[in-house]
Scaffold this motif. Structure first.
Motif, short mmCIF file in Angstrom:
data_model
loop_
_atom_site.label_atom_id
_atom_site.label_comp_id
_atom_site.label_asym_id
_atom_site.label_seq_id
_atom_site.Cartn_x
_atom_site.Cartn_y
_atom_site.Cartn_z
N GLN A 27 0.84 -1.19 0.00
CA GLN A 27 0.00 0.00 0.00
C GLN A 27 0.88 1.25 0.00
OE1 GLN A 27 -2.39 1.41 3.64
NE2 GLN A 27 -3.96 0.39 2.40
N HIS A 28 0.86 1.99 -1.11
CA HIS A 28 1.57 3.26 -1.19
C HIS A 28 0.62 4.38 -0.79
CE1 HIS A 28 5.11 1.63 -3.19
NE2 HIS A 28 4.31 0.96 -4.00
N TYR A 29 1.15 5.39 -0.15
CA TYR A 29 0.30 6.51 0.22
C TYR A 29 -0.06 7.32 -1.02
CZ TYR A 29 0.79 5.67 5.15
OH TYR A 29 0.71 5.09 6.38
N PRO A 30 -1.30 7.82 -1.08
CA PRO A 30 -1.74 8.59 -2.25
C PRO A 30 -0.85 9.80 -2.49
CG PRO A 30 -3.60 8.06 -0.82
CD PRO A 30 -2.36 7.70 -0.07
N ARG A 252 8.56 -9.29 -10.53
CA ARG A 252 8.47 -8.41 -11.68
C ARG A 252 7.30 -7.44 -11.56
NH1 ARG A 252 6.25 -8.53 -17.01
NH2 ARG A 252 7.64 -7.58 -18.55
N GLU A 253 6.17 -7.93 -11.06
CA GLU A 253 5.00 -7.07 -10.89
C GLU A 253 5.27 -5.98 -9.85
OE1 GLU A 253 1.26 -9.99 -12.00
OE2 GLU A 253 2.25 -10.22 -10.05
N HIS A 254 5.97 -6.34 -8.77
CA HIS A 254 6.32 -5.35 -7.76
C HIS A 254 7.26 -4.29 -8.32
CE1 HIS A 254 4.38 -6.71 -4.09
NE2 HIS A 254 4.72 -7.95 -4.36
N ILE A 255 8.23 -4.72 -9.11
CA ILE A 255 9.18 -3.78 -9.71
C ILE A 255 8.45 -2.80 -10.62
CG2 ILE A 255 11.16 -3.58 -11.27
CD1 ILE A 255 12.07 -6.37 -10.18
N GLN A 256 7.55 -3.33 -11.44
CA GLN A 256 6.82 -2.46 -12.37
C GLN A 256 5.86 -1.53 -11.62
OE1 GLN A 256 5.01 -4.91 -15.40
NE2 GLN A 256 6.93 -5.10 -16.53
N GLU A 257 5.24 -2.03 -10.56
CA GLU A 257 4.33 -1.21 -9.76
C GLU A 257 5.09 -0.05 -9.12
OE1 GLU A 257 2.61 -2.40 -5.69
OE2 GLU A 257 0.96 -2.81 -7.07
N ARG A 258 6.28 -0.36 -8.60
CA ARG A 258 7.09 0.70 -7.96
C ARG A 258 7.59 1.69 -8.99
NH1 ARG A 258 8.67 4.39 -6.35
NH2 ARG A 258 9.90 4.93 -4.49
N LEU A 259 7.90 1.22 -10.19
CA LEU A 259 8.32 2.10 -11.28
C LEU A 259 7.19 3.05 -11.66
CD1 LEU A 259 10.43 2.88 -13.41
CD2 LEU A 259 9.61 0.99 -14.82
N MET A 260 5.97 2.54 -11.73
CA MET A 260 4.83 3.39 -12.06
C MET A 260 4.59 4.43 -10.97
SD MET A 260 3.31 3.17 -14.92
CE MET A 260 1.90 4.12 -14.36
N TYR A 261 4.74 4.04 -9.72
CA TYR A 261 4.54 4.98 -8.62
C TYR A 261 5.54 6.12 -8.71
CZ TYR A 261 3.83 6.72 -3.86
OH TYR A 261 3.56 7.53 -2.78
N GLU A 262 6.80 5.79 -9.02
CA GLU A 262 7.82 6.84 -9.15
C GLU A 262 7.54 7.72 -10.36
OE1 GLU A 262 10.97 8.85 -7.52
OE2 GLU A 262 9.96 7.07 -6.72
N ALA A 263 7.07 7.11 -11.44
CA ALA A 263 6.74 7.89 -12.64
C ALA A 263 5.64 8.91 -12.33
CB ALA A 263 6.31 6.96 -13.76
#
Length: 314
Positions: A27-30, A252-263
């Motif tokens: 869970q990332h903060y909004p 891989r899904e976690h890596i891509q999810e974290r990449l999207m959050y940073e983007a």
């Protein structure tokens, strides 16, 4: 140099120690969260989750009913009524509810909330002895818990009010909460986390540290699942199975999810152009970044930026 042996314990051994499977919903903060927010736990759905580093928010929560398992860093606490927890932005934390009933409050406080007129309170938070993984939970007496609960209720009322001095009142109640916990000074005993949890914690910590974007001219080096496993000295298949079993997602899904959050963070919180963002995130070019973003969000990064910012400013 010989490679260390791959650990040979069953995945089920992790599930038997206080946890359900899967329980770690990341869970990332909004990105558009307010600098200060407070919620009554009775009215807020309690979910089992794990929150990685860089939450940005200090978090304080107090329980008046129910039980749960809190993990801060590699320290695990079993919480019940009268306990209050202090969570530093830099710590990976997880929560699992172990009862149907729940009660109390929690608040999230961004450092920017203290800007201009309350920097001294921010410094007191940073120096507060219980924002540490090994001292994160305090047991309050019944009287202390009742007083803390009343301060939280007062904060809720102030936050909903239109008083010109409501921030000042909120900060006074917050300081009283810190004072009551410090007077209690009874640190809840912690336990070591299961060894398997250590690998999940290690992966998320490495994943987070790999997304430290320092500037437009410095590119993040995206690591593969195998590289993360290598840093943790385990076989990629083992780490992938462990993470999948307990979070519902592959490495891989976690890596891509974290990449999207940073983007999204860079799109909404900087004025970098799309080319600079794509370079900073390690993409080969503007087109590659746009293709990745559209595949995940079904919208181009430029349109995403305009759409969200227009809503924020309207």
């Amino acid at each position: 140099m010989e490679k260390p042996d791959i650990p040979r314990f069953a995945l089920e051994s992790f599930a038997r120690v206080n946890y359900k499977v899967p329980f770690l919903k990341v869970q990332h903060y909004p990105l558009d969260a307010n600098y200060f927010s407070i919620e009554n736990r009775e009215n807020y759905p309690v979910v089992d989750y794990i929150s990685p580093n860089r939450r940005q928010f200090f978090k304080i929560f107090h329980m008046t009913a129910g039980t749960g398992v809190l993990t801060v860093g590699l320290h695990q606490y079993t919480l019940g009524p009268g306990d209050i927890a202090f969570l530093h932005p830099d710590e990976i934390m997880s929560w699992q509810t172990t009862s149907e009933e729940t009660g109390g409050h929690f608040c999230l406080i961004h450092p920017k909330y203290f800007e201009r007129d309350a920097d001294h309170i921010l410094q007191s938070l940073r120096m507060y002895p219980y924002f540490k993984a090994s001292k994160a939970v305090i047991q309050l007496s019944a009287n202390q818990s009742a007083m803390v609960n009343q301060h939280f209720k007062s904060i809720v009322e102030e936050e909903k009010s239109t008083n010109d001095d409501k921030k000042q009142a909120i900060l006074l109640h917050l300081q009283m909460i810190l004072l009551e916990a410090q007077r209690a000074g009874k640190i809840l005993a912690d336990a070591a986390v299961p060894e398997s949890y250590g690998y999940i914690h290690g992966f998320l910590s490495l994943l987070e540290s790999s997304f430290q974007v320092h500037g437009q001219d410095v590119s993040v080096k995206l690591k593969t699942a195998a590289e993360f496993a290598g840093q943790l000295h385990v076989h990629p298949n083992y780490l992938n199975s462990l993470v999948k079993e307990h979070t519902g997602k592959t490495l891989r899904e976690h890596i891509q999810e974290r990449l999207m959050y940073e983007a999204k963070t860079l799109l909404l919180q900087t004025d970098w152009d799309i080319s600079n963002i794509s370079n900073g995130l390690g993409f080969s070019g503007h087109a590659a970044f746009t293709s990745f973003f559209k595949k995940k969000e079904h919208i181009s990064p430029s349109i995403f930026r305009k759409s969200v910012l227009s809503q924020v400013n309207s």
